[in-house]
Scaffold this motif. Structure first.
Motif, PDB file in Angstrom:
ATOM      1  N   ASP A  37      48.630  16.703 -10.851  1.00 21.01           N
ATOM      2  CA  ASP A  37      48.745  16.622  -9.507  1.00 21.01           C
ATOM      3  C   ASP A  37      47.711  17.373  -8.764  1.00 21.01           C
ATOM      4  O   ASP A  37      47.633  17.311  -7.382  1.00 21.01           O
ATOM      5  N   PHE A  38      46.633  17.923  -9.636  1.00 24.32           N
ATOM      6  CA  PHE A  38      45.349  18.388  -8.893  1.00 24.32           C
ATOM      7  C   PHE A  38      44.375  17.369  -8.298  1.00 24.32           C
ATOM      8  O   PHE A  38      43.624  17.636  -7.583  1.00 24.32           O
ATOM      9  N   LEU A  39      44.603  16.134  -8.808  1.00 30.00           N
ATOM     10  CA  LEU A  39      44.128  15.026  -8.381  1.00 30.00           C
ATOM     11  C   LEU A  39      44.476  14.147  -7.264  1.00 30.00           C
ATOM     12  O   LEU A  39      44.004  13.766  -6.213  1.00 30.00           O
ATOM     13  N   THR A  40      45.925  13.916  -7.486  1.00 28.02           N
ATOM     14  CA  THR A  40      46.475  13.305  -6.378  1.00 28.02           C
ATOM     15  C   THR A  40      47.908  13.559  -6.618  1.00 28.02           C
ATOM     16  O   THR A  40      48.533  14.084  -7.480  1.00 28.02           O
ATOM     17  N   THR A  41      48.685  13.529  -5.195  1.00 32.60           N
ATOM     18  CA  THR A  41      50.071  14.017  -5.129  1.00 32.60           C
ATOM     19  C   THR A  41      50.966  12.742  -4.843  1.00 32.60           C
ATOM     20  O   THR A  41      52.282  12.925  -4.719  1.00 32.60           O
ATOM     21  N   ASN A  42      50.196  11.684  -5.068  1.00 34.79           N
ATOM     22  CA  ASN A  42      51.187  10.457  -4.712  1.00 34.79           C
ATOM     23  C   ASN A  42      51.969  10.068  -5.936  1.00 34.79           C
ATOM     24  O   ASN A  42      52.839   9.248  -5.769  1.00 34.79           O
ATOM     25  N   LEU A  43      51.916  10.810  -7.097  1.00 31.08           N
ATOM     26  CA  LEU A  43      52.751  10.213  -8.230  1.00 31.08           C
ATOM     27  C   LEU A  43      53.897  11.482  -8.278  1.00 31.08           C
ATOM     28  O   LEU A  43      54.543  11.406  -9.354  1.00 31.08           O
ATOM     29  N   ASP A  44      54.023  12.330  -7.597  1.00 33.09           N
ATOM     30  CA  ASP A  44      55.000  13.491  -7.754  1.00 33.09           C
ATOM     31  C   ASP A  44      56.412  12.745  -7.620  1.00 33.09           C
ATOM     32  O   ASP A  44      57.506  13.546  -8.283  1.00 33.09           O
ATOM     33  N   PRO A  45      56.900  11.654  -6.786  1.00 27.06           N
ATOM     34  CA  PRO A  45      58.146  11.398  -6.886  1.00 27.06           C
ATOM     35  C   PRO A  45      58.583  10.910  -8.043  1.00 27.06           C
ATOM     36  O   PRO A  45      59.650  10.727  -8.509  1.00 27.06           O
ATOM     37  N   ILE A  46      57.872  10.682  -9.304  1.00 27.57           N
ATOM     38  CA  ILE A  46      58.207  10.161 -10.579  1.00 27.57           C
ATOM     39  C   ILE A  46      58.843  11.421 -11.486  1.00 27.57           C
ATOM     40  O   ILE A  46      59.510  11.220 -12.349  1.00 27.57           O
ATOM     41  N   VAL A  47      58.558  12.486 -10.853  1.00 26.55           N
ATOM     42  CA  VAL A  47      59.099  13.745 -11.705  1.00 26.55           C
ATOM     43  C   VAL A  47      60.125  14.489 -10.538  1.00 26.55           C
ATOM     44  O   VAL A  47      61.013  15.472 -11.216  1.00 26.55           O
TER      45      VAL A  47
END
Length: 219
Positions: A37-47
């Motif tokens: 998440d320090f690189l991108t927050t686009n994948l936060d919805p998977i957690v």
């Protein structure tokens, strides 16, 4: 000193990784965090808010634990399928060894008796082969799949990279992902040296019995 059995060592490492992965996924249900998440927050919805990655890690961890422990169904499937599959092969070997053993100077009635014995052994072989094929046909596809999974190093080298990737994406599961990578390396080492995973856990292949056939020992 004894020889290192690589697939036994790899099994212990994968058991550690799977246990760590299960605990990490349970921890992530309460404190969800994507590792990158320090690189991108686009994948936060998977957690969060839906724990998709946590559920995937939990299922893969349980699979690895049941596979390597292993769960009794893996053992029963592997041993029963192996016994039914090899029964005809053992009987064929014993029949060939008996019929090829001859005594010089045997003539007349002795030769006829030997031929009768050979015919009886051939009949017994056909009966045992048909019994083995019947029991093999009665084996369910699920049992065949589980038996193949339990004894297949190749299947492990296909599934465990997915387990490692899922663990590395989860913040709490990075150590489990590294353990999976080490375990896969050891399993590949075992595969390259021709090791086999036995149906009964933590056992080694047995050497065949030596028999005297035509004046020489056969295995």
């Amino acid at each position: 000193m004894g020889k290192l059995i690589k697939n036994h060592w790899a099994r212990l490492i994968i058991l550690t990784a799977a246990t760590y992965q299960i605990l990490a996924s349970l921890h992530a249900f309460f404190w969800p965090k994507f590792f990158f998440d320090f690189l991108t927050t686009n994948l936060d919805p998977i957690v969060r808010p839906i724990p998709i990655l946590q559920v995937i890690n939990l299922l893969l961890g349980i699979l690895g634990l049941c596979w390597e422990w292993p769960l009794p169904i893996f053992i029963s499937a592997s041993t029963s399928y192996g016994l039914s599959h090899n029964k005809a092969k053992r009987s064929t070997t014993s029949d060939i060894a008996t019929t090829t053993t001859t005594t010089p100077g045997r003539t007349g009635d002795a030769t006829k008796a030997a031929l009768k014995v050979a015919d009886a052994q051939a009949s017994n072989h056909k009966a045992s082969a048909s019994t083995a094929s019947t029991s093999e046909n009665q084996t369910s596809p699920l049992h065949r799949i589980l038996a193949g999974m339990h004894r297949s190093i190749e299947a492990r080298l296909v599934v465990y990279p997915l387990s490692s990737l899922a663990a590395l994406l989860l913040y709490q599961g990075t150590n489990a992902g590294l353990y999976y990578i080490i375990g896969m390396g050891v399993y590949f080492w075992a595969f390259s040296e021709g090791e086999v995973v036995m149906g009964v856990p933590w056992t080694l292949p047995r050497r065949g019995k030596r028999r005297l056939v035509d004046g020489s020992f056969k295995v």
